[in-house]
Structure formats: C-alpha cells, structure tokens
Design a protein around this motif. Sequence first.
Motif, short mmCIF file in Angstrom:
data_model
loop_
_atom_site.label_atom_id
_atom_site.label_comp_id
_atom_site.label_asym_id
_atom_site.label_seq_id
_atom_site.Cartn_x
_atom_site.Cartn_y
_atom_site.Cartn_z
N LEU A 237 12.29 19.19 63.60
CA LEU A 237 11.68 17.94 63.51
C LEU A 237 12.36 16.77 64.15
CD1 LEU A 237 9.66 18.69 60.46
CD2 LEU A 237 8.42 18.11 62.68
N ASN A 238 13.83 16.65 63.76
CA ASN A 238 14.58 15.72 64.02
C ASN A 238 15.53 15.75 65.07
OD1 ASN A 238 14.07 14.57 61.45
ND2 ASN A 238 15.38 15.70 60.34
N LEU A 239 15.26 16.90 65.89
CA LEU A 239 16.04 17.19 67.08
C LEU A 239 15.77 16.05 68.26
CD1 LEU A 239 18.13 19.06 68.55
CD2 LEU A 239 16.28 20.24 69.43
N GLU A 240 16.69 15.36 68.80
CA GLU A 240 16.43 14.27 69.85
C GLU A 240 17.13 14.70 71.26
OE1 GLU A 240 17.36 10.32 68.61
OE2 GLU A 240 16.03 10.44 66.96
N TRP A 241 16.67 14.30 72.20
CA TRP A 241 17.39 14.69 73.34
C TRP A 241 18.83 14.38 73.82
CZ3 TRP A 241 16.01 18.04 76.93
CH2 TRP A 241 14.59 18.28 76.89
N LYS A 242 19.38 13.36 72.67
CA LYS A 242 20.67 13.09 72.88
C LYS A 242 21.60 14.01 71.95
CE LYS A 242 20.38 10.36 68.46
NZ LYS A 242 20.81 9.01 67.94
N TYR A 252 24.10 24.23 78.25
CA TYR A 252 24.10 23.25 77.42
C TYR A 252 24.36 23.65 76.01
CZ TYR A 252 22.17 20.36 81.04
OH TYR A 252 22.12 19.52 82.15
N CYS A 253 24.54 22.79 75.01
CA CYS A 253 24.62 22.91 73.61
C CYS A 253 23.99 21.96 72.58
CB CYS A 253 26.10 23.09 73.19
SG CYS A 253 27.21 21.77 73.58
N LEU A 254 23.93 22.31 71.55
CA LEU A 254 23.47 21.13 70.53
C LEU A 254 24.41 20.68 69.77
CD1 LEU A 254 20.43 23.29 69.04
CD2 LEU A 254 20.26 21.79 71.18
N ARG A 255 24.45 19.39 69.53
CA ARG A 255 25.23 18.55 68.56
C ARG A 255 24.59 17.80 67.63
NH1 ARG A 255 30.15 16.27 72.73
NH2 ARG A 255 30.80 18.28 73.43
N LEU A 256 24.57 18.26 66.61
CA LEU A 256 23.74 17.80 65.33
C LEU A 256 24.21 17.87 63.98
CD1 LEU A 256 20.70 20.00 64.69
CD2 LEU A 256 22.53 20.78 66.16
N ARG A 257 23.82 17.24 63.03
CA ARG A 257 24.20 17.29 61.78
C ARG A 257 23.09 17.95 60.93
NH1 ARG A 257 27.69 14.83 58.49
NH2 ARG A 257 27.33 14.50 56.16
N GLY A 283 14.29 10.15 73.02
CA GLY A 283 13.65 10.32 71.62
C GLY A 283 13.56 11.74 71.21
N LYS A 284 12.59 12.23 70.55
CA LYS A 284 12.38 13.61 69.88
C LYS A 284 12.16 14.48 71.08
CE LYS A 284 12.71 12.49 65.51
NZ LYS A 284 11.61 12.44 64.74
N VAL A 285 12.71 15.57 70.89
CA VAL A 285 12.44 16.61 71.83
C VAL A 285 11.23 17.34 71.67
CG1 VAL A 285 13.27 18.93 72.60
CG2 VAL A 285 14.98 17.62 71.74
#
Length: 367
Positions: A237-242, A252-257, A283-285
């Motif tokens: 829900l919080n995943l953004e394109w950045k 590609y990879c995901l960088r998130l908290r 914004g949001k994916v």
Amino acid sequence: MATIPKVTLRKRVVSGAKESLYLDFYPAIRDPFTMRMTRRESLGIYIYAKPKNEMEWEFNQEMIMKGEVIRGLRVQSLINEEFGFLDKNKKKADFLSYFKMKAQKKDQKWMKVYLHFHKFVNGKCSFGDVTVELCNKFRDYLLNAHHLKRKNQKISQNSAAGYFSTFRALLKIAYKEKFFRENLNDFLESIDTTDVKIEYLTLEEVKKLVEIPCKIPVLKEASLFSCLTGLRISDILNLEWKNIVPASEGGYCLRLRTEKTETETTLPISDEALKLCGERSEGKVFKGLKRFMVYQPLKHWVQDAGITKHITFHCFRHTFATLQIALGTDIYTVSKMLTHKNVSTTQIYSDLVNAKKRESANKISLK
C-alpha cells in the motif's frame, strides 16, 4: 558549566487566614517529562498567616523546618540532575495521548491496540493510573475482547497475544523515556499463542489466479506482486515508484523501510514482478488499492479461481516463502527476502515444504 538554580522557600497567602509554602526556582527549571519551564513547586504545607498563640507559632516553625528540609533535598537533586521530585507532573500526564502519538508513528496494529485500550479505560488514563494491576486487567480484557468492528466475533488468542505484546512494547518505550520509575514488564506475563495452520498456494493455484479475471484489476496485480516478492499488504500500500530503482548487477530492486519491522532493506525483484507494476509514474505504484479490497473482493476472486482454501492477503507472503524453499532457495536468502530478523522465524516454511515432500513420497505405494 551550567548554573545550579537557586531554591528559596517562600510563603503565599491563601484563603482562611493560612499561608502555603512553596519552593521558588531561579532560574526556572525544565520539567524533563512535560518539557515545560517551571519556577514553583507547591509543597502542600500550610501554616497560620498570623499565629494567635504559642501552639500555632510552634506549629509554623515545625512546618517551615520541614519545608527547609525539602528545599535542601531539591538543591541536592538539582546538583545531581535528578528530577524525581517532578514525578507528580509526570503522573498527571495523559497516557492515552502518549499512546496515540506513538501508535500513529507505527502500523495499523498499534492503532488497534490503542483503540482497545481506549475502550478498556473508558477514554481516560494518566501515567499514574498505569499500574501492574491495570496492565493485568487489560491482559484479561484482551483474552475476552471482541473485534472493534465485528462486535459479535471475539478476537483470537493469537491476536490477543500480539496486541498485549504491542502494549508491552509501549510500556518499554515509556520506561526508557523515564515516564515510569520501574519497568512494568518485569511483573507482567505474556499471552501464550496457539499453533495455527499456515495456508498458502501451490504454483498451480497461483497460475489459476493469473488466468482468472478479478473485478478489481489493481487487487489482482498487487496480490500476484506479493506472491513474487513476499511483501506485506502494508508495504505494498505504501510502495512508491521512487522505491523501485535500478540494481547495480542489472534489473531492478526495491529500496524501502518495512512498516511492521521498520527495517531498511534492498530487495531484488523479477521482471515479471516489475511488469505487474505497470507504467512508471509518480507517487504510489498500485494506485487505487485500498485495504478493504483484501477482504470480500479478494475472497470472491479466489473462489472464482476454484480455490477452496481460506486465503487472506498475507497467505501470498506464505506462498512466496514456500515456493522459494521448494524450488531450492536456501533458507537464509528467503529470510532476508522476507526481512525476518531471525532465520528461526523462516524455519516454519522449511518445515511446511518438508511435510509436503513426505506427503508426496507416500503417494507411491506397491501395495
């Protein structure tokens, strides 16, 4: 070097021909709990404004002497930078407001526990009210509590255990921030959990979901994305394109908290998973995805695929883990992909896969 405030015992006229004794701090001191500056501390000691006889005069002298003793103790405390004498202000502080502030910085589970506690104390609770007895009563409340919205359905024991664990985490934070003089957790027992069946999908069942249309396309995309990445619904829900960036080794990879464990992580994603995200934008994916969609709409989509298992969105995370282990990925790597803090948490998926292997081996019989 900081100047030690001067502490003076003073008198203030009050009604009824009495005077109140108080301490005057100069310069003002900061209450480390409320962070407010204060000049005065009322001692709760009253003397006669105009003593009429020797007995009243002696009473005044005795009370003034007690005030001087307290004044001396305050000077000593200030020199040692000990502010225990301000505990009365801390105890009056609103524990519910503190709880809500902390919960808003955490995940949805913290807010649920806050709402249950708010209901339990009838909307009013100061730090001084939070005792071992109150905490144990809240423990009992959780073991018999009903869902906040589904009021005819009790929460499970495992949910109660999780909620009480969250509450104890709050108590630990409050203790570290010196709102409590002792760690209340030392006197509290956790709620035992019960073993539950972990449901997940086989690869064939996932492929069925790929083939079956969903009335809410973004729900289908997010669900399959979870099967391919193991991400929780809160993180999707919080995943953004950045958060989706090129990897140094390609792809590609995901960088998130992560929201639940607050872990900073970098996770590689497959080309198929990236394709589910659609065209890159801002914004949001998964735009338009709402939490309510993972309940009845998800249930209907799974049923349309002919899957009779009780599948929740979190089961897609279980699916990712079991498929990875079944296909030969080592448990340490799977643990990192799931952002588990301990490999032992991931071991349960390995046990599930081993059980399936044993089940398949027993299907061949010469009898």
